[in-house]
Design a protein around this motif. Structure first.
Motif, PDB file in Angstrom:
ATOM      1  N   ALA A  74       0.806  -1.222   0.000  1.00  0.00           N
ATOM      2  CA  ALA A  74       0.000   0.000   0.000  1.00  0.00           C
ATOM      3  C   ALA A  74       0.838   1.270   0.000  1.00  0.00           C
ATOM      4  O   ALA A  74       0.356   2.334  -0.383  1.00  0.00           O
ATOM      5  CB  ALA A  74      -0.944  -0.004   1.200  1.00  0.00           C
ATOM      6  N   ASP A  75       2.084   1.200   0.461  1.00  0.00           N
ATOM      7  CA  ASP A  75       2.957   2.381   0.470  1.00  0.00           C
ATOM      8  C   ASP A  75       3.574   2.547  -0.913  1.00  0.00           C
ATOM      9  O   ASP A  75       4.569   1.913  -1.259  1.00  0.00           O
ATOM     10  CB  ASP A  75       4.055   2.218   1.522  1.00  0.00           C
ATOM     11  CG  ASP A  75       4.809   3.515   1.775  1.00  0.00           C
ATOM     12  OD1 ASP A  75       4.863   4.361   0.857  1.00  0.00           O
ATOM     13  OD2 ASP A  75       5.356   3.681   2.885  1.00  0.00           O
ATOM     14  N   ALA A  76       2.963   3.442  -1.717  1.00  0.00           N
ATOM     15  CA  ALA A  76       3.417   3.608  -3.099  1.00  0.00           C
ATOM     16  C   ALA A  76       4.820   4.181  -3.175  1.00  0.00           C
ATOM     17  O   ALA A  76       5.579   3.862  -4.095  1.00  0.00           O
ATOM     18  CB  ALA A  76       2.438   4.513  -3.858  1.00  0.00           C
ATOM     19  N   ASP A  77       5.192   5.037  -2.218  1.00  0.00           N
ATOM     20  CA  ASP A  77       6.530   5.623  -2.239  1.00  0.00           C
ATOM     21  C   ASP A  77       7.606   4.584  -1.942  1.00  0.00           C
ATOM     22  O   ASP A  77       8.667   4.568  -2.572  1.00  0.00           O
ATOM     23  CB  ASP A  77       6.620   6.766  -1.219  1.00  0.00           C
ATOM     24  CG  ASP A  77       5.790   7.966  -1.628  1.00  0.00           C
ATOM     25  OD1 ASP A  77       5.669   8.195  -2.851  1.00  0.00           O
ATOM     26  OD2 ASP A  77       5.256   8.662  -0.749  1.00  0.00           O
ATOM     27  N   GLU A  78       7.343   3.709  -0.991  1.00  0.00           N
ATOM     28  CA  GLU A  78       8.348   2.723  -0.618  1.00  0.00           C
ATOM     29  C   GLU A  78       8.552   1.678  -1.711  1.00  0.00           C
ATOM     30  O   GLU A  78       9.683   1.247  -1.968  1.00  0.00           O
ATOM     31  CB  GLU A  78       7.940   2.021   0.679  1.00  0.00           C
ATOM     32  CG  GLU A  78       8.960   0.975   1.145  1.00  0.00           C
ATOM     33  CD  GLU A  78       8.554   0.309   2.444  1.00  0.00           C
ATOM     34  OE1 GLU A  78       9.299  -0.576   2.909  1.00  0.00           O
ATOM     35  OE2 GLU A  78       7.486   0.671   2.988  1.00  0.00           O
ATOM     36  N   TYR A  79       7.470   1.290  -2.367  1.00  0.00           N
ATOM     37  CA  TYR A  79       7.550   0.219  -3.348  1.00  0.00           C
ATOM     38  C   TYR A  79       7.490   0.742  -4.782  1.00  0.00           C
ATOM     39  O   TYR A  79       7.013   0.046  -5.685  1.00  0.00           O
ATOM     40  CB  TYR A  79       6.429  -0.787  -3.112  1.00  0.00           C
ATOM     41  CG  TYR A  79       6.574  -1.551  -1.824  1.00  0.00           C
ATOM     42  CD1 TYR A  79       7.449  -2.629  -1.734  1.00  0.00           C
ATOM     43  CD2 TYR A  79       5.848  -1.188  -0.692  1.00  0.00           C
ATOM     44  CE1 TYR A  79       7.597  -3.334  -0.545  1.00  0.00           C
ATOM     45  CE2 TYR A  79       5.995  -1.881   0.500  1.00  0.00           C
ATOM     46  CZ  TYR A  79       6.864  -2.957   0.566  1.00  0.00           C
ATOM     47  OH  TYR A  79       7.015  -3.651   1.745  1.00  0.00           O
ATOM     48  N   TRP A  80       8.007   1.931  -5.022  1.00  0.00           N
ATOM     49  CA  TRP A  80       7.920   2.507  -6.364  1.00  0.00           C
ATOM     50  C   TRP A  80       8.665   1.666  -7.403  1.00  0.00           C
ATOM     51  O   TRP A  80       8.264   1.614  -8.578  1.00  0.00           O
ATOM     52  CB  TRP A  80       8.452   3.939  -6.364  1.00  0.00           C
ATOM     53  CG  TRP A  80       9.944   4.053  -6.148  1.00  0.00           C
ATOM     54  CD1 TRP A  80      10.606   4.168  -4.971  1.00  0.00           C
ATOM     55  CD2 TRP A  80      10.942   4.043  -7.173  1.00  0.00           C
ATOM     56  NE1 TRP A  80      11.956   4.235  -5.168  1.00  0.00           N
ATOM     57  CE2 TRP A  80      12.199   4.173  -6.511  1.00  0.00           C
ATOM     58  CE3 TRP A  80      10.923   3.953  -8.558  1.00  0.00           C
ATOM     59  CZ2 TRP A  80      13.403   4.198  -7.210  1.00  0.00           C
ATOM     60  CZ3 TRP A  80      12.120   3.983  -9.253  1.00  0.00           C
ATOM     61  CH2 TRP A  80      13.339   4.113  -8.581  1.00  0.00           C
ATOM     62  N   MET A  81       9.725   0.980  -6.996  1.00  0.00           N
ATOM     63  CA  MET A  81      10.443   0.125  -7.943  1.00  0.00           C
ATOM     64  C   MET A  81       9.567  -1.021  -8.421  1.00  0.00           C
ATOM     65  O   MET A  81       9.608  -1.408  -9.597  1.00  0.00           O
ATOM     66  CB  MET A  81      11.724  -0.420  -7.309  1.00  0.00           C
ATOM     67  CG  MET A  81      12.838   0.577  -7.154  1.00  0.00           C
ATOM     68  SD  MET A  81      14.345  -0.238  -6.554  1.00  0.00           S
ATOM     69  CE  MET A  81      15.449   1.182  -6.471  1.00  0.00           C
ATOM     70  N   TYR A  82       8.768  -1.549  -7.500  1.00  0.00           N
ATOM     71  CA  TYR A  82       7.881  -2.644  -7.888  1.00  0.00           C
ATOM     72  C   TYR A  82       6.847  -2.159  -8.891  1.00  0.00           C
ATOM     73  O   TYR A  82       6.543  -2.860  -9.874  1.00  0.00           O
ATOM     74  CB  TYR A  82       7.191  -3.224  -6.655  1.00  0.00           C
ATOM     75  CG  TYR A  82       6.210  -4.319  -6.988  1.00  0.00           C
ATOM     76  CD1 TYR A  82       6.658  -5.612  -7.242  1.00  0.00           C
ATOM     77  CD2 TYR A  82       4.839  -4.065  -7.070  1.00  0.00           C
ATOM     78  CE1 TYR A  82       5.760  -6.616  -7.568  1.00  0.00           C
ATOM     79  CE2 TYR A  82       3.940  -5.062  -7.390  1.00  0.00           C
ATOM     80  CZ  TYR A  82       4.408  -6.340  -7.638  1.00  0.00           C
ATOM     81  OH  TYR A  82       3.524  -7.337  -7.970  1.00  0.00           O
ATOM     82  N   TRP A  83       6.299  -0.962  -8.653  1.00  0.00           N
ATOM     83  CA  TRP A  83       5.285  -0.456  -9.582  1.00  0.00           C
ATOM     84  C   TRP A  83       5.898  -0.053 -10.917  1.00  0.00           C
ATOM     85  O   TRP A  83       5.248  -0.163 -11.966  1.00  0.00           O
ATOM     86  CB  TRP A  83       4.525   0.710  -8.940  1.00  0.00           C
ATOM     87  CG  TRP A  83       3.858   0.260  -7.682  1.00  0.00           C
ATOM     88  CD1 TRP A  83       4.097   0.683  -6.413  1.00  0.00           C
ATOM     89  CD2 TRP A  83       2.878  -0.769  -7.574  1.00  0.00           C
ATOM     90  NE1 TRP A  83       3.326  -0.014  -5.524  1.00  0.00           N
ATOM     91  CE2 TRP A  83       2.569  -0.909  -6.209  1.00  0.00           C
ATOM     92  CE3 TRP A  83       2.226  -1.594  -8.492  1.00  0.00           C
ATOM     93  CZ2 TRP A  83       1.640  -1.835  -5.752  1.00  0.00           C
ATOM     94  CZ3 TRP A  83       1.310  -2.521  -8.041  1.00  0.00           C
ATOM     95  CH2 TRP A  83       1.028  -2.625  -6.671  1.00  0.00           C
ATOM     96  N   LEU A  84       7.157   0.384 -10.907  1.00  0.00           N
ATOM     97  CA  LEU A  84       7.835   0.638 -12.171  1.00  0.00           C
ATOM     98  C   LEU A  84       8.080  -0.683 -12.906  1.00  0.00           C
ATOM     99  O   LEU A  84       7.964  -0.755 -14.139  1.00  0.00           O
ATOM    100  CB  LEU A  84       9.159   1.368 -11.928  1.00  0.00           C
ATOM    101  CG  LEU A  84       9.941   1.763 -13.177  1.00  0.00           C
ATOM    102  CD1 LEU A  84       9.098   2.636 -14.106  1.00  0.00           C
ATOM    103  CD2 LEU A  84      11.228   2.489 -12.798  1.00  0.00           C
ATOM    104  N   CYS A  85       8.394  -1.726 -12.144  1.00  0.00           N
ATOM    105  CA  CYS A  85       8.523  -3.065 -12.734  1.00  0.00           C
ATOM    106  C   CYS A  85       7.226  -3.474 -13.420  1.00  0.00           C
ATOM    107  O   CYS A  85       7.221  -3.967 -14.556  1.00  0.00           O
ATOM    108  CB  CYS A  85       8.903  -4.067 -11.645  1.00  0.00           C
ATOM    109  SG  CYS A  85       8.481  -5.795 -11.980  1.00  0.00           S
TER     110      CYS A  85
END
Length: 361
Positions: A74-85
């Motif tokens: 849920a923390d979009a800032d922390e997992y931004w690499m995953y969402w870019l993936c």
């Protein structure tokens, strides 16, 4: 009858036959296509950025269905690499769809209404293919970067990089959840796309017939990519309009594949159950007819899934059942695919022309 003079048969003589060594790869064509792919790659990066923003906003607002399965993201800032993936994965699938469509158009009989020539379509097909391979690698690499960033086990750098590399880039290395199948399928698609997608640039060594035969298996790579997406793609965990859209995009692919089989650009590939000018060849004709029937049935199935929106996937609020396909089944399927490819290579051999060939697959 007079024969050649002694001087004319010397190696240095102007009339002596010269056989230049056959190049291993068409580096000139590859370099030209890489340069031509730059605008295409830039467009792909822009599309990836747009998808990333959409995914980020949906996570940040809590509206993404992914959070119902993986709430820790849920923390979009922390997992931004995953969402870019994930963004790279979606753009890779989109470019793969475009590449396959262009390839099928190129290898089908050209309709009179089509404003583009086969040469232009094939060049675009090759450049989008190169972009697709780059996007697939970027998709995997960003997942690798996310695993390195999220070092929760306190591993040293060496052990951490090795662990992340095994999870992301070694088939079968990821051993938990749906990733056991989904990531395995994605890696098989990535690794097969390189030799099958780049076979064109090695046609000098393989011959034109063999590279075409190999390149046709790229359709299998695309099917694996779609399967990987529907298992593991962000926002397609459950049935809904987005998942249905993914299925709907496969209808024109299957329909165009059927057109390609019924009306190929090469006359020698057309279905002839009876050819008076040649010996009866029942098995090849039966195989081609069976392939056309199977593709036609696939079109009907894809239309049914698109219209009904029911594909056997997860349903919100219901407990997900066990996976129907396990890693063992995928490995067996890969072994059978490689066996088929080996049989095709054996059958076709080096029968094609070694000269440069600009015709499509």
């Amino acid at each position: 009858m007079t024969g050649p003079t002694e001087s004319s048969s010397q190696p240095g003589s102007p009339s002596a036959p010269r056989h230049a060594p056959r190049p291993r790869a068409d580096w000139a064509a590859l370099g030209a296509d890489l340069r031509a792919a730059v605008p295409d790659a830039i467009a792909a990066l822009v599309v990836t950025a747009v998808i990333f923003v959409v995914l980020y906003v949906r996570i940040d607002s809590g509206s993404s269905q992914t959070l119902q399965v993986m709430p820790f993201l849920a923390d979009a800032d922390e997992y931004w690499m995953y969402w870019l993936c994930q963004a790279f994965g979606w753009s890779a699938l989109l470019w793969a769809w475009l590449t396959v469509m262009l390839g099928l158009v190129r290898s089908s009989g050209r309709p009179r209404w089509m404003p583009f020539g086969h040469a232009g379509v094939e060049r675009w097909h090759r450049t989008t293919g190169l972009t697709t391979i780059g996007l697939m690698f970027a998709h995997a690499f960003m997942f690798f970067a996310e695993l390195v960033r999220g070092n929760e086990d306190g591993l040293g750098w060496g052990a951490l990089l090795l662990s992340a590399f095994v999870d992301v880039f070694v088939p079968g290395g990821y051993s938990t959840g749906t990733g056991r199948v989904a990531i395995l399928l994605g890696l098989i698609a990535l690794y097969l796309s390189i030799p099958l997608g780049l076979a064109y640039y090695f046609r000098f060594r393989t011959g034109s017939r063999l590279w075409r035969a190999l390149h046709r298996f790229i359709v299998v790579v695309y099917a694996l990519s779609v399967w990987h997406t529907l298992l593991y793609g962000t926002n397609v965990w459950f049935g809904g309009w987005f998942r249905t859209t993914v299925w709907a995009l496969q209808v024109p692919v299957a329909a165009l594949l059927l057109v390609r089989l019924l009306a190929p650009a090469r006359p020698g590939e057309r279905l002839r159950l009876r050819d008076p000018a040649a010996r009866p060849r029942f098995l090849p004709a039966a195989a081609r007819l069976g392939g056309r029937i199977a593709v036609a049935a696939s079109v009907v199935v894809l239309l049914g899934v698109t219209i009904t929106g029911r594909d056997g996937g997860r349903v919100p609020g219901e407990e997900a059942g066990g996976m129907v396909v396990g890693p063992g089944t995928v490995w067996v399927g890969l072994a059978l695919l490689l066996l088929v490819i080996a049989v095709v290579v054996r059958a076709v051999g080096r029968g094609g022309r070694p000269a440069p060939d600009r015709s499509g697959g």
